[in-house]
Design an enzyme around this catalytic site. Structure first.
Site, PDB file in Angstrom:
ATOM      1  CB  CYS A   3      -0.914  -0.008   1.230  1.00 10.24           C
ATOM      2  SG  CYS A   3      -1.833   1.524   1.466  1.00 10.24           S
ATOM      3  CG  HIS A  56     -21.162   2.271  11.178  1.00  4.81           C
ATOM      4  ND1 HIS A  56     -21.886   1.392  11.950  1.00  4.81           N
ATOM      5  CD2 HIS A  56     -22.067   3.031  10.513  1.00  4.81           C
ATOM      6  CE1 HIS A  56     -23.186   1.624  11.777  1.00  4.81           C
ATOM      7  NE2 HIS A  56     -23.320   2.612  10.907  1.00  4.81           N
ATOM      8  CB  CYS A  98      -5.274  -0.298  -1.650  1.00  2.04           C
ATOM      9  SG  CYS A  98      -3.805   0.753  -1.637  1.00  2.04           S
ATOM     10  CB  CYS A 168      -7.724 -15.551   9.716  1.00  2.00           C
ATOM     11  SG  CYS A 168      -6.930 -14.812   8.273  1.00  2.00           S
ATOM     12  CG  HIS A 433     -10.477 -12.515   7.496  1.00  4.30           C
ATOM     13  ND1 HIS A 433      -9.590 -12.693   8.540  1.00  4.30           N
ATOM     14  CD2 HIS A 433     -11.707 -12.803   8.000  1.00  4.30           C
ATOM     15  CE1 HIS A 433     -10.258 -13.049   9.624  1.00  4.30           C
ATOM     16  NE2 HIS A 433     -11.544 -13.134   9.318  1.00  4.30           N
TER      17      HIS A 433
END
Length: 482
Positions: A3, A56, A98, A168, A433
């Site tokens: 990034c 949010h 990104c 994960c 993820h």
């Protein structure tokens, strides 16, 4: 992905006093007060719910861009842009500009410092709460975990796994595998005891670091690669205590597969091969002289290509062509294939490499059939993801037509029912993820690291599966098959 926006967006420091109290994984969104998947802005440290809840955190980013849109294009915009945030449960970093998870850091390493600070806060809060919660559980008549579903409360006997920093990929596999040697056994035993809090697989994680150097660090890893490494190492470790014989001795004595024990991968049979082990027959035919070569290949899982005609298809409901099914992938794997010029077969009769055909048959099916859909493929420079939806059955996957000798199989011996699905969310193998869906006692659960949610079959079948675990259907009473 790398990034370019970190330097202008990551401004908070680990010693910032603006962080909320309590464990980061339980922080509440400042808008909707949800404590599911809290994300912290790395510009201002405000907490909002992430992309898998009410979004949010994204709204916070979008609101911050409104004043910037009024600037003249010639003006230099040095104002921080609230572009990057961190998942307070998985500690993965996401950039909204990104539109992907990112793996790099600032020159000062601020992202990693914030990650370590959140981990310390989580561990401190967990340690402080553990004794209090244990005492409450001992004094309570409620000995099962409670979960609110549609306003009502129901018992749940499943436990989440804490994310230790982009772990994960490991959590999703562990939630999918229920069997199988010390730290692994402890972890799996804890998963279905219905603990009120998420279990932290730290001991297992450090064992993984010790025996599997490829998985050291906190980068995102490939869940399928981890699963194969894990099963292979468990298989070797279990052989290490086989009748007191050393692992090396077993490997030397069993380097060749015997005809009576073809499924013994790298040595003697273990519980790993007893559960996941199957056998393929690989047939190669020379197109010049017709000579046929056969060999048996043991497997713990099957890696299936998504046929190329389906790869541009991105959702289940698109109308431009048929939906890709798991049967299409299995058929592509087992169909007769002519090998290309780079894979010429060394024909022992012709005494040189010749054009040939190849076909796979399944000689023996495993008790647990693990199917890996090859969603990541290399281009000239990148490893891209095939995001095609693949339709798969929840029950009654019939593998009989892929067997070498189907006539020797019983009526239900080739039927499989789905037990678990691993899903990759995101665009690249080095980011994104992993979550898992798994069934227990007739109910489906969604495992998103420490969060466990009761779900339904309709949600499961819509998932873009990466790894599927099917369990052999039990034979009816009175059958000779166990």
């Amino acid at each position: 992905m790398e990034c370019p926006h970190l330097s202008s967006s990551v401004c908070i420091t680990p010693d910032s006093a603006k962080f909320p109290n309590g464990s980061p994984s339980s922080w509440c969104c400042s808008v909707c007060r949800s404590n599911k998947s809290p994300w912290v802005c790395l510009t201002c440290s405000s907490v909002h719910c992430g992309r898998y809840v009410n979004g949010h955190a994204k709204k916070h980013y979008e609101d911050a861009q409104v004043p910037l849109a009024n600037h003249k294009k010639s003006e230099k915009q040095d104002k921080p842009q609230h572009t990057v945030c961190m998942d307070c449960s998985s500690y993965s970093t996401y950039c909204y500009r990104c539109d992907d998870f990112v793996v790099n850091d600032t020159k000062l390493g601020l992202v990693q410092k914030v990650r370590e600070h959140l981990q310390n806060l989580e561990n401190s809060a967990f340690t402080a709460d553990r004794h209090r919660k244990r005492k409450l559980l001992e004094n309570s008549s409620l000995n099962t975990k409670l979960l609110k579903v549609n306003g009502s409360t129901t018992g749940i006997c499943a436990t989440g796994l804490r994310n230790l920093g982009n772990t994960c990929f490991m959590n999703a596999i562990l939630q999918s595998l229920r069997s199988l040697v010390e730290e692994f056994r402890k972890t799996l035993c804890a998963l279905w005891q219905g603990s009120q809090t998420a279990f932290s697989p730290e001991s297992l994680f450090y064992v993984v670091w010790k025996i599997m150097p490829n998985f050291r660090g906190y980068q995102q890893q490939d869940a399928h690669e981890f699963m194969r490494y894990l099963l292979d190492h468990l298989h070797l470790e279990l052989q290490g205590g086989f009748n007191g014989v050393s692992r090396s001795a077993i490997l030397q004595e069993n380097s060749a597969l015997s005809g009576s024990n073809k499924c013994c991968i790298n040595g003697a049979s273990t519980v790993v091969t007893a559960i996941f082990g199957g056998i393929l027959q690989n047939e190669v035919n020379c197109l010049i002289c017709g000579t046929e070569s056969r060999k048996f290949d043991p497997f713990l899982d099957l890696s299936l290509d998504i046929p190329s005609q389906f790869r541009n298809k991105r959702s289940k409901n698109q109308e431009n062509g048929p939906v890709c099914s798991l049967r299409d992938c299995l058929r592509s794997f087992t169909d007769l294939e002519e090998l290309d010029e780079t894979e010429l077969y060394m024909c022992h009769k012709c005494k040189k490499k010749q054009k040939s055909t190849k076909k796979f048959w399944i000689q023996k099916l495993p008790k647990v059939l693990c199917l890996h859909l090859k969603r990541f493929h290399w281009t000239a420079y990148l490893r891209n993801k095939v995001d095609t939806y693949v339709e798969f059955p929840l029950r009654g996957l019939d593998m009989k037509c892929y067997l070498l000798e189907p006539e020797n199989s019983g009526p239900e011996s080739c039927l499989y029912d789905l037990a678990a699905v691993v899903v990759h969310h995101g665009s690249g193998v080095g980011s994104g993820h992993y979550t898992a869906y798994a069934t227990h006692e007739g109910r489906w659960f969604h495992f998103n690291d420490s969060t466990v949610t009761l779900t339904d079959e309709d949600t499961v079948v819509k998932a873009k599966a990466y790894i599927l675990f099917y369990v052999e259907r039990q034979a009816k009473a009175g059958s000779d098959k166990l």
